[in-house]
Design an enzyme around this catalytic site. Structure first.
Site, short mmCIF file in Angstrom:
data_model
loop_
_atom_site.label_atom_id
_atom_site.label_comp_id
_atom_site.label_asym_id
_atom_site.label_seq_id
_atom_site.Cartn_x
_atom_site.Cartn_y
_atom_site.Cartn_z
N HIS A 72 0.85 -1.19 0.00
CA HIS A 72 0.00 0.00 0.00
C HIS A 72 0.88 1.23 0.00
O HIS A 72 1.80 1.36 0.82
CB HIS A 72 -0.91 0.02 1.24
CG HIS A 72 -2.15 -0.79 1.09
ND1 HIS A 72 -2.28 -1.80 0.16
CD2 HIS A 72 -3.34 -0.75 1.75
CE1 HIS A 72 -3.49 -2.33 0.26
NE2 HIS A 72 -4.15 -1.72 1.21
N TYR A 201 -9.58 5.77 6.65
CA TYR A 201 -9.80 6.19 8.03
C TYR A 201 -10.85 7.29 8.00
O TYR A 201 -10.65 8.33 7.36
CB TYR A 201 -8.51 6.73 8.65
CG TYR A 201 -7.48 5.68 8.98
CD1 TYR A 201 -7.30 5.26 10.29
CD2 TYR A 201 -6.67 5.11 7.99
CE1 TYR A 201 -6.35 4.31 10.62
CE2 TYR A 201 -5.72 4.15 8.31
CZ TYR A 201 -5.56 3.76 9.62
OH TYR A 201 -4.61 2.81 9.93
N PRO A 295 -4.91 0.52 18.23
CA PRO A 295 -4.57 0.06 16.88
C PRO A 295 -4.68 1.11 15.79
O PRO A 295 -4.32 0.83 14.65
CB PRO A 295 -5.58 -1.08 16.64
CG PRO A 295 -6.74 -0.76 17.54
CD PRO A 295 -6.16 -0.10 18.74
N LYS A 299 0.67 0.16 14.95
CA LYS A 299 2.02 0.10 15.49
C LYS A 299 2.31 -1.14 16.34
O LYS A 299 3.48 -1.42 16.65
CB LYS A 299 2.29 1.35 16.34
CG LYS A 299 2.46 2.60 15.50
CD LYS A 299 3.79 2.60 14.79
CE LYS A 299 3.83 3.55 13.62
NZ LYS A 299 3.36 2.98 12.37
N TYR A 387 3.61 6.70 10.12
CA TYR A 387 2.79 5.55 9.75
C TYR A 387 3.64 4.45 9.07
O TYR A 387 3.50 3.27 9.38
CB TYR A 387 1.67 5.99 8.80
CG TYR A 387 0.54 4.98 8.66
CD1 TYR A 387 -0.64 5.13 9.38
CD2 TYR A 387 0.67 3.87 7.83
CE1 TYR A 387 -1.68 4.21 9.27
CE2 TYR A 387 -0.36 2.95 7.71
CZ TYR A 387 -1.52 3.12 8.42
OH TYR A 387 -2.54 2.19 8.32
#
Length: 394
Positions: A72, A201, A295, A299, A387
């Site tokens: 991704h 998100y 979550p 991580k 991220y």
């Protein structure tokens, strides 16, 4: 039985450490209290940072990941009925992430360990760690109905938040930091192909939602729900309707999720937790035994992998150079990364979730922060760098 490194816990942290040590010629024994079938079915997060992907490849555990995993290059943020894409490679100099379920990582590492690694004992319930502050610590455990003792040069606790290893650190030298969030995630697995190419998100006045995937035909989706929610209170239809409502965007008003049978449903509490130090004598804590993150920042698995990579390097250095410098620095080295990940996870969580007690003012602050990420390359780069994962030390 005696070994150089006794590893408590056969999850991704313990198994990756065993593999790294095996490849370096250092013997270990892994003790896992559950049976193999349970461990290989246990569902956990599936977003791998670039450093974790690289480590698995270097350890010889990357073949199936590279064949079946889904690279991704970004994520999509949805808020205020708008959407914005975060382009990872453009913002980080080429880094990305891999969607490959922790369940599959564990299967790969178990297969390698059983094929040519050291002992991996399932159904081995550890009862305690003795002499952690001596030069010959030992692990007491029950296997095949017999109480046994494993003596070690070093013990590593990879046995999770509720494991016994953490309890071997005296309370007088242990400090705990914790935050419990006033909401949980309702997570589902569904036999439905994702209609999105990257994770979504969503910040919504109805609550947070996340769309991810396990494969091209299986979706993994999450809804923010009150703490203590019973999954049985949410019918499949109610879940799908709520997901569509939270992902709604004016840019594509007809956008809907592909629906399909829900094959798994569970509620996940949200907390941040750190135990310091991560070393006591010759015992080291790694992964969830030392720290928990919500979550939202993806991580948990990656922090566990970073811990054992740092520890493996220190153990190899001690053998090859006769120096304990890296072992002595283990806790401080890992905690710098842990606290950075804790902050990023807190940032993502509080920016995207709606606290039941928050005011309209606080909601406007969240939207302002999301606007900033969407409008500023610097703010977007900060999110993308965290991220995809900061570089490992050394």
């Amino acid at each position: 039985m005696h070994t150089t490194v006794g590893i408590i816990g056969g999850g991704p942290a313990g198994l990756l450490l065993a593999r790294l040590l095996h490849n370096a010629g250092i013997d270990s024994v892994v003790l896992e209290r559950r049976d193999r079938g349970y461990v290989e079915r246990r569902q956990r997060a599936g977003i791998l940072e670039q450093a974790t992907v690289d480590a698995l490849r270097a350890a010889g555990a990357g073949e199936r990941m590279d064949r079946e995993g889904m690279p991704h290059d970004g994520i999509e943020l949805r808020f205020d009925r708008r959407s914005h894409r975060i382009d990872f490679p453009a913002l980080t100099g080429g880094r990305s992430v891999m969607v490959y379920a922790q369940t599959e990582v564990v299967k790969d590492l178990i297969a390698l360990q059983l094929a040519d690694g050291g002992p991996l004992l399932f159904d081995a319930e550890v009862r305690g760690v003795d002499g952690a502050d001596t030069d010959r610590p030992s692990v007491r455990y029950v296997h095949e109905g017999r109480e046994q003792t494993l003596t070690c040069d070093y013990v590593v606790g990879c046995d999770g938040f509720h494991g016994v290893a953490k309890g071997a650190v005296p309370e007088s030298v242990r400090t705990t930091y914790e935050r419990v969030y006033p909401y949980s995630w309702l997570g589902i697995l569904a036999e439905a192909p994702p209609v999105y190419d990257e994770l979504i998100y969503a910040h919504s006045r109805r609550g947070f939602a996340l769309a991810t995937m396990r494969s091209p035909s299986v979706s993994r989706l999450y809804l923010q729900v009150p703490g203590g929610t019973d999954p049985a209170d949410w019918s499949d239809e109610r879940i799908w309707d709520e997901l569509d409502a939270r992902f709604a965007t004016d840019a594509d008003p007809g956008w809907k999720l592909e629906r399909g049978p829900v094959t798994g449903k569970a509620v996940l509490p949200m907390r941040s937790h750190v135990t310091e130090p991560m070393r006591y004598g010759r015992m080291f804590l790694a992964g969830d035994a030392a720290h928990i993150v919500p979550p939202t920042g993806a991580k948990g698995l990656n922090l566990a992998a970073a811990d054992v990579i740092v520890l493996a390097r220190a153990l190899i250095n001690e053998r090859d150079a006769g120096s304990t410098e890296l072992l002595d620095a283990y806790s401080d080295t890992c905690l710098r990364r842990v606290w950075r990940a804790e902050h990023f996870s807190y940032f993502m969580t509080t920016m995207l979730h709606t606290d039941p007690a928050q005011s309209a003012f606080e909601t406007r602050l969240q939207l302002s922060q999301l606007d900033r990420v969407a409008a500023s390359p610097h703010a977007a780069a900060e999110l993308a760098e965290n991220y995809t994962g900061l570089p490992l030390p050394g």
